[in-house]
Motif scaffolding. Structure first.
Motif, short mmCIF file in Angstrom:
data_model
loop_
_atom_site.label_atom_id
_atom_site.label_comp_id
_atom_site.label_asym_id
_atom_site.label_seq_id
_atom_site.Cartn_x
_atom_site.Cartn_y
_atom_site.Cartn_z
N GLU A 65 0.83 -1.21 0.00
CA GLU A 65 0.00 0.00 0.00
C GLU A 65 0.86 1.26 0.00
O GLU A 65 0.54 2.25 -0.67
CB GLU A 65 -0.93 -0.01 1.21
CG GLU A 65 -1.92 1.14 1.23
CD GLU A 65 -2.92 1.04 2.37
OE1 GLU A 65 -3.84 1.87 2.40
OE2 GLU A 65 -2.78 0.14 3.22
N THR A 69 0.79 4.08 -2.89
CA THR A 69 0.46 5.46 -2.55
C THR A 69 1.36 6.42 -3.31
O THR A 69 0.95 7.53 -3.68
CB THR A 69 0.56 5.68 -1.03
OG1 THR A 69 -0.39 4.82 -0.38
CG2 THR A 69 0.24 7.12 -0.65
N ALA A 72 -0.25 6.85 -6.65
CA ALA A 72 -1.41 7.73 -6.56
C ALA A 72 -0.97 9.19 -6.45
O ALA A 72 -1.56 10.08 -7.07
CB ALA A 72 -2.27 7.34 -5.37
N THR A 90 -1.26 6.37 -15.17
CA THR A 90 -1.15 5.33 -14.14
C THR A 90 -0.01 4.38 -14.48
O THR A 90 0.80 4.02 -13.62
CB THR A 90 -2.47 4.56 -14.02
OG1 THR A 90 -3.52 5.45 -13.63
CG2 THR A 90 -2.35 3.44 -12.98
N PRO A 116 -7.33 0.33 -0.17
CA PRO A 116 -8.11 1.45 -0.74
C PRO A 116 -7.38 2.18 -1.86
O PRO A 116 -8.01 2.57 -2.85
CB PRO A 116 -8.33 2.36 0.48
CG PRO A 116 -8.34 1.43 1.64
CD PRO A 116 -7.31 0.38 1.30
N VAL A 117 -6.06 2.36 -1.74
CA VAL A 117 -5.35 3.09 -2.79
C VAL A 117 -5.32 2.29 -4.09
O VAL A 117 -5.44 2.85 -5.19
CB VAL A 117 -3.92 3.47 -2.33
CG1 VAL A 117 -3.03 2.24 -2.17
CG2 VAL A 117 -3.29 4.47 -3.28
N SER A 120 -8.91 2.41 -5.54
CA SER A 120 -9.22 3.75 -6.05
C SER A 120 -8.66 3.95 -7.45
O SER A 120 -9.29 4.61 -8.30
CB SER A 120 -8.67 4.82 -5.10
OG SER A 120 -9.36 4.81 -3.87
N GLU A 123 -10.96 2.14 -9.73
CA GLU A 123 -12.21 2.89 -9.83
C GLU A 123 -12.07 4.08 -10.77
O GLU A 123 -12.96 4.35 -11.60
CB GLU A 123 -12.64 3.37 -8.44
CG GLU A 123 -13.90 4.20 -8.41
CD GLU A 123 -15.17 3.40 -8.69
OE1 GLU A 123 -16.21 4.04 -8.93
OE2 GLU A 123 -15.12 2.16 -8.68
N GLU A 124 -10.95 4.78 -10.69
CA GLU A 124 -10.72 5.92 -11.57
C GLU A 124 -10.69 5.49 -13.03
O GLU A 124 -11.30 6.13 -13.91
CB GLU A 124 -9.42 6.62 -11.21
CG GLU A 124 -9.14 7.85 -12.07
CD GLU A 124 -7.80 8.50 -11.78
OE1 GLU A 124 -7.62 9.66 -12.20
OE2 GLU A 124 -6.94 7.85 -11.14
N THR A 127 -14.24 4.27 -14.15
CA THR A 127 -15.14 5.41 -14.30
C THR A 127 -14.87 6.16 -15.60
O THR A 127 -15.79 6.53 -16.34
CB THR A 127 -14.99 6.37 -13.10
OG1 THR A 127 -15.35 5.68 -11.90
CG2 THR A 127 -15.89 7.59 -13.25
#
Length: 209
Positions: A65, A69, A72, A90, A116-117, A120, A123-124, A127
């Motif tokens: 993680e 990070t 991100a 990315t 979560p990172v 996310s 998800e980005e 989306t």
């Protein structure tokens, strides 16, 4: 345990434990890594670490993680929401992270990334792809396609394998020998972008069918 202190007395916290673990693997490799080795590096009793992270598996997840990070953070300032731009930035940030942490990078490939990172980032991308009108099946498949390429490519380029494309015997492997000059940029950013273009073009072509 002479010379070691309790975690609270030593000012130990989760962030310090994880940062030190990442630095330790970066320096010495995963083979020598363990909770006792980490405790020695921190100058604390090994049990102190378990006050902050519950076991080695949780520590490995926290290390993953931490480096994700960094990915991100590297992409946070980019405003474009086009799916191709999201995928490309990315991928570039992920590549830069892999080159910063080549000894830790295999951990990201061999362990499920559900922090979560990590989610996310998916998800980005999803989306942006749905907003771009791509079919849901293509959107569903895209993260696996993209990260299968990234993980395989970067493992080969950042590990202990060859630093250049192999030489081919022209008699035994004439086709590969003829192509060898086109592999002169093995491991370069140019090579990476060329292969990434192929992956993204494949996703776009699949969406168009």
């Amino acid at each position: 345990m002479a010379g070691r202190t309790r975690g609270i007395a030593a000012g130990l916290d989760r962030e310090r434990v994880v940062a030190t673990a990442v630095a330790l693997v970066d320096r010495d490799g995963p083979e020598r890594f363990g909770v006792r080795r980490l405790a020695q590096e921190l100058g604390v009793d090994p049990m102190s670490i378990y006050h902050h992270i519950k076991g080695k598996a949780a520590l490995l997840d926290a290390m993953s993680e931490a480096v994700l990070t960094e990915v991100a953070a590297a992409t946070a300032g980019d405003a474009s929401r086009r799916w191709e731009d999201v995928a490309r930035r990315t991928a570039h940030a992920y590549r830069e992270m892999a080159y910063r942490h080549p000894r830790l990078f295999p951990l990201l490939v061999t362990r499920a990334q559900t922090s979560p990172v990590a989610l996310s980032a998916l998800e980005e991308l999803a989306t942006a792809m749905r907003a771009g009108g791509l079919p849901d099946q293509v959107v569903s498949d895209a993260p696996m396609v993209l990260f299968s390429f990234l993980n395989g490519h970067l493992l080969a380029r950042t590990g202990d394998g060859p630093a250049a494309a192999p030489a081919f015997d022209a008699t035994a492997y004439p086709a590969m020998a003829a192509l060898a000059p086109l592999m002169a940029d093995f491991g370069s950013l140019t090579e990476f972008d060329r292969m990434l273009d192929t992956v993204l073009a494949g996703i776009e072509a699949r969406a168009a069918r």
